[in-house]
Design a protein around this motif. Structure first.
Motif, short mmCIF file in Angstrom:
data_model
loop_
_atom_site.label_atom_id
_atom_site.label_comp_id
_atom_site.label_asym_id
_atom_site.label_seq_id
_atom_site.Cartn_x
_atom_site.Cartn_y
_atom_site.Cartn_z
N ILE A 103 21.05 -11.64 27.12
CA ILE A 103 21.67 -12.83 27.24
C ILE A 103 23.11 -12.78 27.23
N ASN A 104 23.73 -11.78 26.25
CA ASN A 104 25.28 -11.69 26.25
C ASN A 104 25.76 -11.12 27.51
N ILE A 127 26.04 -13.90 30.30
CA ILE A 127 27.04 -14.85 29.80
C ILE A 127 28.40 -13.95 30.08
N ALA A 165 31.55 -14.46 33.40
CA ALA A 165 32.74 -15.01 32.86
C ALA A 165 33.70 -14.03 33.07
#
Length: 302
Positions: free
Chosen positions: A66-67, A70, A74
């Motif tokens: 999940i990190n 993201i 970004a």
């Protein structure tokens, strides 16, 4: 129709060739941080009940994916909007890693000698609040992974750019960079947590080898016994290596991304010494900020 289909396949094959080259360069450049990532996460994934080791590790691995989901978009968005923002975020992340490393050193030096009553009380508290303690450790591990993943993605992106420039590719550089960085991120996550899973299950593997041999002596029994007896030492070693890795990674971030430190902080000293001192100093600076900041947040939540 058929010729168009084969042309698309040819383009995909060409793209994959370019991605393979850039991903290889990026993987080589991130090898050092992957070693630090392994040490840090192996240390954080230990200390749980045997039945919870793999489930906890899977939760941390899920958080790591999940990190990266993201972080990757970004980072590319920030690079397009305002490239210096990546460096700023990386430096702030470095302060968090330095804080964690220095905090572990302080805990080892000043808080490790405890009376028997205190240990018993802590064990009772752990039994009563096992779920909360587990969630807290998982959250800490995922937060640390976020910082390390950010550095992996940024280094992989910079390396992919270098690889693309050497290729003279016909494909859009952004497309090659996105695919390359994504592949490196997937390899990093599966590789690191796969090795961590093997480490934390060393004793189980040793016990099964001993049981399968069906003997009291022999080569298999020796191997199994070694794996069982070596695990506590491996865990202790990983705790030390993980702490050192946090300091070195943070120091490396400061040295390479803060201009004054890069040019004026012990410019003629050994790079390892520079990274270590920069990491320790950064951790000492960050310690009161994160400590009192954490207390302030706790008060606000109440």
């Amino acid at each position: 129709m058929a010729s168009g289909f084969f042309a698309i396949l040819d383009d995909i094959a060409g793209l994959m060739d370019d991605v393979a080259v850039t991903a290889k360069v990026a993987t080589q450049k991130t090898a050092g941080i992957l070693g630090d990532d392994l040490a840090v996460n192996a240390e954080k994934a230990t200390g749980f009940l045997e039945s919870r080791e793999i489930p906890v590790l899977m939760k941390i691995m899920k958080g790591s994916f999940i990190n990266k989901i993201i972080i990757i978009p970004a980072v590319f968005l920030l690079q397009w909007l305002y490239a210096p923002a990546i460096t700023i975020i990386l430096v702030f992340g470095g302060f968090y890693l330095a804080y964690e490393g220095v905090e572990k050193i302080i805990e080892f030096l000043f808080h490790r000698n405890k009376k028997g009553e205190e240990v018993i009380e802590e064990n009772v508290a752990d039994d009563a609040n096992g779920d909360e303690l587990e969630k807290s450790k998982i959250k800490s591990a995922v937060t640390t992974d976020f910082i390390l993943s950010l550095e992996i993605v940024i280094i992989a992106l910079a390396s992919a750019k270098e690889g693309y420039e050497a290729l003279k590719s016909q494909f859009n550089p952004l497309l090659v960079e996105i695919v390359s960085v994504s592949i490196v991120a997937i390899i990093a996550t599966i590789g690191v947590y796969g090795i961590v899973a093997l480490i934390v299950r060393m004793d189980d593997a040793g016990y099964k080898i001993i049981k399968r041999s069906g003997k009291d002596k022999g080569f298999l029994v020796t191997v199994g016994t070694f794996l069982v007896s070596a695990l506590p030492w491996v865990i202790k070693g990983l705790a030390v290596i993980g702490t050192v890795a946090l300091i070195l990674v943070a120091g490396g971030i400061f040295v390479h991304n803060i201009d004054w430190i890069h040019h004026h902080f012990l410019p003629n000293a050994n790079s390892l010494l520079r990274d270590t001192l920069a990491g320790i100093i950064g951790g000492i600076i960050a310690l009161p900020v994160f400590h009192f900041g954490g207390k302030a947040l706790s008060i606000l939540k109440k």
